[in-house]
Design a protein around this motif. Structure first.
Motif, short mmCIF file in Angstrom:
data_model
loop_
_atom_site.label_atom_id
_atom_site.label_comp_id
_atom_site.label_asym_id
_atom_site.label_seq_id
_atom_site.Cartn_x
_atom_site.Cartn_y
_atom_site.Cartn_z
N GLU A 33 55.12 52.89 53.15
CA GLU A 33 56.17 52.14 53.52
C GLU A 33 55.37 50.79 53.03
O GLU A 33 56.23 49.90 52.62
CB GLU A 33 56.60 52.13 54.91
CG GLU A 33 57.09 53.39 55.39
CD GLU A 33 57.95 53.25 56.70
OE1 GLU A 33 57.64 52.17 57.31
OE2 GLU A 33 58.29 54.31 57.18
N GLN A 37 55.98 50.21 49.46
CA GLN A 37 57.42 50.08 49.17
C GLN A 37 57.96 48.51 49.40
O GLN A 37 58.68 47.93 48.85
CB GLN A 37 58.10 51.01 49.86
CG GLN A 37 59.89 50.89 49.63
CD GLN A 37 60.76 51.71 50.66
OE1 GLN A 37 60.08 52.54 51.56
NE2 GLN A 37 61.97 51.60 50.52
N THR A 91 52.67 50.96 60.03
CA THR A 91 53.50 51.36 58.62
C THR A 91 52.49 52.07 57.84
O THR A 91 51.53 51.92 57.61
CB THR A 91 53.53 49.77 58.03
OG1 THR A 91 54.01 48.92 58.73
CG2 THR A 91 54.54 49.93 56.87
N THR A 135 63.67 47.05 57.21
CA THR A 135 63.32 48.61 57.80
C THR A 135 62.05 48.16 58.51
O THR A 135 61.72 49.12 59.35
CB THR A 135 62.94 49.39 56.70
OG1 THR A 135 62.00 48.89 55.79
CG2 THR A 135 64.21 49.62 55.91
N ALA A 180 64.23 46.38 52.22
CA ALA A 180 62.73 46.37 52.69
C ALA A 180 62.28 45.80 53.96
O ALA A 180 61.64 46.34 54.71
CB ALA A 180 61.67 46.26 51.39
#
Length: 513
Positions: free
Chosen positions: A449, A452, A445, A471, A468
């Motif tokens: 990300e 996030q 990751t 994903t 989130a």
């Protein structure tokens, strides 16, 4: 007033003493004879029954005193500067001004039930033994400035119709002013009381000044009435100060009670006191217990910059909305935390009643601190026990203390907005870094990300949280993927608590109820 026409020169001093040596009755008959007509209405009791001397009798009296035909005994008596004076003035009537300035009285001196129809001047006098002024009537000014009372000073039931001046007076032994009545000003500025003092049931109808006075022992103002200004500015109370059931009345012109910069080194008791006007305790110092239980503060009260070494007691007290505790120095440690929590709770509830939310929160924090200290004290007591029930009790108390300590650390008992907000930001950053690390059994990751994901997971009720997580293609069957789910759940839990504390602090700060 009867005076022979051939008497012209007025004499005093030794001749007044000679008359006093003849006894109380000759003195009082002479006094009522020469008393001014406009003062006869002030005469009460046995003095009103006295028979004045006739002209012949008065002439004969003066002759017996050694006065010549052209002399008369002055209405005003002066004993100024005499040393070793030892006369019994009990039940004596003084028709004019009396001057005892700088007189040194030897032995026990009694003015019991005497009446001074004009100015009585005892300035600088010294009473080596007891001074008895019980039931004395001072119809005019009574001046005891710089007077030294080396033994008992007894003014019980004394009436001061004019000004009473005790400025710079020194009381080496017990001073008794029980039920004394001060009709006009009473001045005790810089007076020094080395032993116990009792003003209980005394009446101060106008001014009462005790500024800079020093009370080395206990002083009692129980049921004392102050009808005008009462000032105790910079007064030192070195032991107990008792104002139980005292009444500070409000009149049309003066309504202030002044304790500014006063220092209470011993216990101070204001139980059941009525403050009809404003009360000023600015910069006052309360070294020991301060009891304001059942007090009625009908007007504004100022405790700003005061110092309390022990939590003050305000149980069942009527606190006015104008009461200020601005910049007060409050105690941090006490030997009786179980009593302290009740004291702080009472003040908290009082501030809630007058809608002073900021001070309410402050006292709430003090109450929580006292609960922590109470728990610690209970554990010390339980450490003396050795049975299983005691151990379980201690564990329960410890858990309670830890909970309160966390509440204080993370949010200042729900009053700090920045603590939980800062911790929320720190939490977001820590979990963002954690999510960005490899080894979770998911595709690597990127840092962006990870941040996030941490941001979305920090807001558990936001729609972006599930987005989130969706994903991230972690493997649910992989143990590390399962660990990630646990970590995100833990972040949810921590963030929820911190968000709640932020909302609680915001509610308190905005006084939303």
């Amino acid at each position: 007033m009867i005076v022979a026409q051939n008497i012209k020169e007025s004499v005093s001093g030794e001749f007044h003493l000679k008359l006093m040596d003849k006894g109380r009755d000759p003195w009082n008959r002479w006094a009522i004879t020469v008393l001014a007509d406009d003062k006869l209405s002030d005469i009460e009791g046995i003095f009103s029954e006295l028979r004045p001397y006739s002209v012949e009798e008065l002439t004969e009296l003066y002759t017996s005193l050694g006065l010549k035909q052209h002399q008369e005994l002055a209405v005003d008596a002066s004993f100024k500067g005499l040393e070793g004076l030892n006369v019994n003035f009990t039940h004596c009537l003084f028709p004019g001004e009396v001057n005892f300035e700088n007189v040194q009285f030897n032995g026990f001196i009694s003015f019991d039930k005497a009446q001074f129809c004009s100015i009585a001047n005892f300035k600088g006098a010294q009473f080596s033994d007891g001074a008895y002024f019980g039931n004395v009537q001072f119809c005019s000014i009574a001046n005891f400035e710089k007077t030294q009372f080396c033994s008992l000073a007894y003014f019980k039931d004394a009436q001061f119709s004019g000004g009473a001046y005790f400025k710079d007076a020194e009381f080496s032994r017990v001073a008794n002013f029980i039920n004394a009545k001060f009709s006009t000003g009473a001045n005790f500025l810089n007076a020094k009381f080395s032993d116990n003092v009792n003003f209980s049931k005394a009446q101060f109808n106008e001014l009462a000044y005790f500024d800079d006075a020093q009370f080395s022992k206990n002083v009692d103002f129980e049921k004392t009435q102050f009808s005008g200004i009462a000032s105790f500015e910079k007064t030192q109370f070195n032991e107990g100060a008792f104002f139980v059931k005292a009444k500070f009345s409000k009149d049309a012109f003066t309504n202030d009670v002044n304790f500014k910069h006063a220092q209470f080194s011993g216990d101070v008791d204001f139980q059941n006191v009525e403050f009809g006007g404003s009360a000023n305790f600015k910069n006052a110092k309360f070294i020991k217990n301060a009891d304001f239980n059942h007090v009625d503060f009908t007007s504004k009260t100022d405790f700003s910059y005061a110092t309390f070494n022990f939590p003050p007691r305000f149980h069942e007290t009527n606190i006015n909305q104008g009461t200020s505790f601005y910049q007060v120095q409050w105690p941090t440690v006490s030997s009786e935390p179980h009593l302290d929590k009740d004291a702080w709770r009472t003040l908290k509830q009082a501030m809630n009643k007058v809608q002073d939310h900021e001070q309410e929160l402050m006292f709430f924090g003090f109450e929580m601190d006292a609960k922590i200290n109470t728990g610690k004290q209970e554990i010390k007591e339980l450490n003396k026990g050795k049975w299983w029930g005691t151990y379980r009790q201690k564990q329960g108390i410890r858990a309670y203390i830890i909970g309160l300590w966390c509440y204080k650390f993370f949010s200042g008992y729900g009053t700090s907005l920045w603590r939980p907000l800062s911790l929320l930001v720190v939490t977001w950053f820590i979990f963002a870094v954690l999510y960005s690390l490899p080894g979770w059994g998911i595709p690597a990751t990127p840092w962006l990300e990870g941040f996030q994901l941490s941001w979305g997971n920090m807001l558990p009720f936001a729609s972006m949280t599930k987005t989130a997580l969706a994903t991230i293609g972690f493997d649910k069957d992989n143990p590390l993927g399962l660990c990630l789910q646990i970590v995100t759940s833990f972040q949810n839990f921590v963030s929820t608590i911190l968000l709640f504390l932020i909302g609680l602090a915001a509610k308190h700060r905005l006084s939303i109820k």
